[in-house]
Scaffold this motif. Structure first.
Motif, PDB file in Angstrom:
ATOM      1  N   ALA A  72       0.826  -1.211   0.000  1.00 20.73           N
ATOM      2  CA  ALA A  72       0.000   0.000   0.000  1.00 20.73           C
ATOM      3  C   ALA A  72       0.858   1.259   0.000  1.00 20.73           C
ATOM      4  CB  ALA A  72      -0.932  -0.004   1.209  1.00 20.73           C
ATOM      5  N   LYS A  73       1.944   1.245   0.802  1.00 22.07           N
ATOM      6  CA  LYS A  73       2.769   2.451   0.935  1.00 22.07           C
ATOM      7  C   LYS A  73       3.574   2.753  -0.318  1.00 22.07           C
ATOM      8  CE  LYS A  73       3.067   2.190   5.976  1.00 22.07           C
ATOM      9  NZ  LYS A  73       3.942   1.989   7.152  1.00 22.07           N
ATOM     10  N   ARG A  74       3.746   1.772  -1.184  1.00 29.31           N
ATOM     11  CA  ARG A  74       4.421   2.052  -2.458  1.00 29.31           C
ATOM     12  C   ARG A  74       3.609   3.004  -3.326  1.00 29.31           C
ATOM     13  NH1 ARG A  74       7.086  -3.770  -4.394  1.00 29.31           N
ATOM     14  NH2 ARG A  74       8.899  -3.643  -3.022  1.00 29.31           N
ATOM     15  N   LYS A  75       2.346   3.104  -3.054  1.00 33.22           N
ATOM     16  CA  LYS A  75       1.469   3.988  -3.817  1.00 33.22           C
ATOM     17  C   LYS A  75       1.353   5.373  -3.197  1.00 33.22           C
ATOM     18  CE  LYS A  75      -1.396   0.213  -5.612  1.00 33.22           C
ATOM     19  NZ  LYS A  75      -1.244   0.519  -7.050  1.00 33.22           N
ATOM     20  N   LEU A  76       2.016   5.572  -2.032  1.00 40.28           N
ATOM     21  CA  LEU A  76       1.867   6.807  -1.262  1.00 40.28           C
ATOM     22  C   LEU A  76       3.140   7.647  -1.229  1.00 40.28           C
ATOM     23  CD1 LEU A  76       0.030   5.539   1.949  1.00 40.28           C
ATOM     24  CD2 LEU A  76      -0.983   6.880   0.111  1.00 40.28           C
ATOM     25  N   GLY A  77       2.940   8.952  -1.255  1.00 40.73           N
ATOM     26  CA  GLY A  77       3.985   9.898  -0.894  1.00 40.73           C
ATOM     27  C   GLY A  77       3.433  10.775   0.212  1.00 40.73           C
ATOM     28  N   TYR A  78       4.193  10.945   1.285  1.00 40.53           N
ATOM     29  CA  TYR A  78       3.668  11.635   2.479  1.00 40.53           C
ATOM     30  C   TYR A  78       4.595  12.767   2.889  1.00 40.53           C
ATOM     31  CZ  TYR A  78       2.182  12.099   7.438  1.00 40.53           C
ATOM     32  OH  TYR A  78       1.762  12.562   8.655  1.00 40.53           O
ATOM     33  N   LEU A  79       4.036  13.962   2.993  1.00 44.10           N
ATOM     34  CA  LEU A  79       4.756  15.103   3.553  1.00 44.10           C
ATOM     35  C   LEU A  79       4.102  15.469   4.871  1.00 44.10           C
ATOM     36  CD1 LEU A  79       6.781  17.443   3.476  1.00 44.10           C
ATOM     37  CD2 LEU A  79       5.091  18.763   2.185  1.00 44.10           C
ATOM     38  N   PRO A  80       4.698  15.071   6.014  1.00 41.67           N
ATOM     39  CA  PRO A  80       4.122  15.448   7.311  1.00 41.67           C
ATOM     40  C   PRO A  80       4.308  16.936   7.574  1.00 41.67           C
ATOM     41  CG  PRO A  80       6.156  14.208   7.615  1.00 41.67           C
ATOM     42  CD  PRO A  80       5.892  14.230   6.146  1.00 41.67           C
ATOM     43  N   GLU A 152       1.321   7.322  -6.839  1.00 45.62           N
ATOM     44  CA  GLU A 152       0.025   7.705  -7.394  1.00 45.62           C
ATOM     45  C   GLU A 152      -0.697   8.689  -6.481  1.00 45.62           C
ATOM     46  OE1 GLU A 152      -2.378   4.387  -9.030  1.00 45.62           O
ATOM     47  OE2 GLU A 152      -0.679   3.131  -8.446  1.00 45.62           O
ATOM     48  N   ILE A 153      -0.421   8.599  -5.185  1.00 46.30           N
ATOM     49  CA  ILE A 153      -1.145   9.396  -4.194  1.00 46.30           C
ATOM     50  C   ILE A 153      -0.168  10.230  -3.374  1.00 46.30           C
ATOM     51  CG2 ILE A 153      -2.642   9.293  -2.150  1.00 46.30           C
ATOM     52  CD1 ILE A 153      -3.584   6.531  -3.227  1.00 46.30           C
ATOM     53  N   LEU A 154      -0.500  11.505  -3.178  1.00 42.16           N
ATOM     54  CA  LEU A 154       0.266  12.383  -2.301  1.00 42.16           C
ATOM     55  C   LEU A 154      -0.621  12.823  -1.139  1.00 42.16           C
ATOM     56  CD1 LEU A 154       2.085  14.788  -4.796  1.00 42.16           C
ATOM     57  CD2 LEU A 154       3.143  13.019  -3.393  1.00 42.16           C
ATOM     58  N   ILE A 155      -0.105  12.678   0.072  1.00 44.72           N
ATOM     59  CA  ILE A 155      -0.806  13.150   1.266  1.00 44.72           C
ATOM     60  C   ILE A 155       0.065  14.225   1.910  1.00 44.72           C
ATOM     61  CG2 ILE A 155      -1.676  12.506   3.545  1.00 44.72           C
ATOM     62  CD1 ILE A 155      -2.389   9.794   2.424  1.00 44.72           C
ATOM     63  N   LEU A 156      -0.422  15.449   1.902  1.00 41.88           N
ATOM     64  CA  LEU A 156       0.358  16.610   2.321  1.00 41.88           C
ATOM     65  C   LEU A 156      -0.299  17.252   3.540  1.00 41.88           C
ATOM     66  CD1 LEU A 156       0.827  18.169  -1.249  1.00 41.88           C
ATOM     67  CD2 LEU A 156       2.234  16.425  -0.137  1.00 41.88           C
ATOM     68  N   ASP A 157       0.421  17.269   4.652  1.00 39.78           N
ATOM     69  CA  ASP A 157      -0.118  17.797   5.904  1.00 39.78           C
ATOM     70  C   ASP A 157       0.453  19.194   6.156  1.00 39.78           C
ATOM     71  OD1 ASP A 157      -1.323  18.130   8.328  1.00 39.78           O
ATOM     72  OD2 ASP A 157      -0.252  16.517   9.358  1.00 39.78           O
ATOM     73  N   GLU A 158      -0.383  20.212   5.999  1.00 41.08           N
ATOM     74  CA  GLU A 158       0.002  21.618   6.228  1.00 41.08           C
ATOM     75  C   GLU A 158       1.288  21.966   5.466  1.00 41.08           C
ATOM     76  OE1 GLU A 158      -1.927  23.585   7.826  1.00 41.08           O
ATOM     77  OE2 GLU A 158      -3.017  22.478   9.366  1.00 41.08           O
ATOM     78  N   PRO A 159       1.303  21.836   4.131  1.00 41.93           N
ATOM     79  CA  PRO A 159       2.548  22.046   3.378  1.00 41.93           C
ATOM     80  C   PRO A 159       3.062  23.479   3.368  1.00 41.93           C
ATOM     81  CG  PRO A 159       0.709  21.768   1.883  1.00 41.93           C
ATOM     82  CD  PRO A 159       0.189  21.451   3.257  1.00 41.93           C
TER      83      PRO A 159
END
Length: 307
Positions: A72-80, A152-159
């Protein structure tokens, strides 16, 4: 692409989020909006598998984030909210290191690193120590590490948190360039970020989803009401009650210098309101029409505290 079902997270007796459910479709840019402490970061951490929920499920492109986390995480990019960068590393070396951590194919890493630097405007600082970069460029490095595996997916927290106005504009431009290339969830409490970057909005308050809609849908809701502001010399409960009885008034709120009145947009009741004020001798100083915007909807929804 992303499905969250009944996510609940408890910290001891405190419930950070409760029964949070939503879907994000492929290619969407969704704003996850809420005041500080609403539960945005907790939700982002659960979506990325960084934190397990007390109960609930998350699937990424049909893959359970907790049953098959690596896939699952291979499909994610995460910016905390705080970029996970190492100050004593050079920009390019750091991104290579992250690409290896994300199990990218070795023969593709060079191209992936170059592409992430091009997308985020880091080519000219590729050989600099991260600790010597400005906050805006460190934020870019954080975004580049989220992009380096071309997820495929980016999750950006308060960029854009902590950036100066120029850096905020630059970050917005970067996000605009990523539109259409990735499915994006943008968590923020800053309304212009949502209006300029997102197609759909999810608003969370006190750990619960209070609305989900497209910006177009919210615009229709905003257009369903308009406001009249009345400024008077002598504000009293008697005047408040008198204005409530005027046909077409939906709601009203006492302000420091007058009354804010919600009316149906098709109603033209300014004259009736003015007559009520003048006939009672309350001293009409000003009457003007105002329009609802996203800020009004946000404040209205997030001010409804749970009893």
């Amino acid at each position: 692409m992303i499905t969250a079902k009944n996510l609940t997270k408890n910290y001891g007796y405190r419930k950070a989020i409760s029964n949070v459910s939503f879907n994000v479709n492929k290619g969407e840019i969704v704003g996850f909006l809420g005041p500080n402490g609403a539960g945005k970061t907790t939700t982002m951490k659960i979506l990325t598998g960084y934190m397990a929920p007390t109960r609930g499920d998350v699937s990424i492109d049909g893959i359970d984030i907790f049953e098959e986390p690596v896939l699952a995480k291979r499909k994610l990019g995460y910016l905390p909210e705080v970029p996970p960068v190492y100050g004593d590393m050079y920009v390019e070396n750091y991104l290579r290191y992250v690409a290896h951590l994300k199990l990218c194919e070795p023969k593709k890493i060079k191209n992936l690193v170059n592409l992430s630097m091009e997308k985020t405007g880091l080519v000219d600082v590729r050989s600099r120590l991260i600790q010597n970069l400005s906050k805006g460029f460190r934020q870019r490095v954080g975004l580049a590490q989220a992009l380096v595996s071309d997820p495929e997916i980016l999750i950006l927290d308060e960029p854009t948190v902590g950036l100066d106005p120029k850096q905020v504009i630059e970050m917005r431009e970067l996000l605009a360039q990523l539109k259409g290339q990735h499915t994006i969830i943008l968590s923020t409490h800053i309304l212009p970020e949502v209006q300029m970057s997102c197609e759909r909005v999810i608003i969370i308050n006190d750990g619960e989803i209070v609305t989900q809609d497209s910006l177009e849908g919210l615009s229709r809701k905003m257009a369903a009401k308009s406001q009249i502001f009345v400024k008077v010399k002598r504000l009293s409960e008697e005047l408040i009650n008198k204005l409530k009885s005027v046909k077409g008034v939906l709601d009203l709120r006492k302000k420091q210098e007058g009354v804010e009145i919600d009316v149906s947009p098709e109603e033209n009741i300014n004259e009736d309101i003015a007559k009520s004020v003048i006939s009672g001798g309350y001293g009409l100083l000003e009457i003007k029409n105002t329009n609802f915007d996203l800020e009004d909807v946000f404040i209205s929804l997030t001010n409804k505290q749970k009893k």
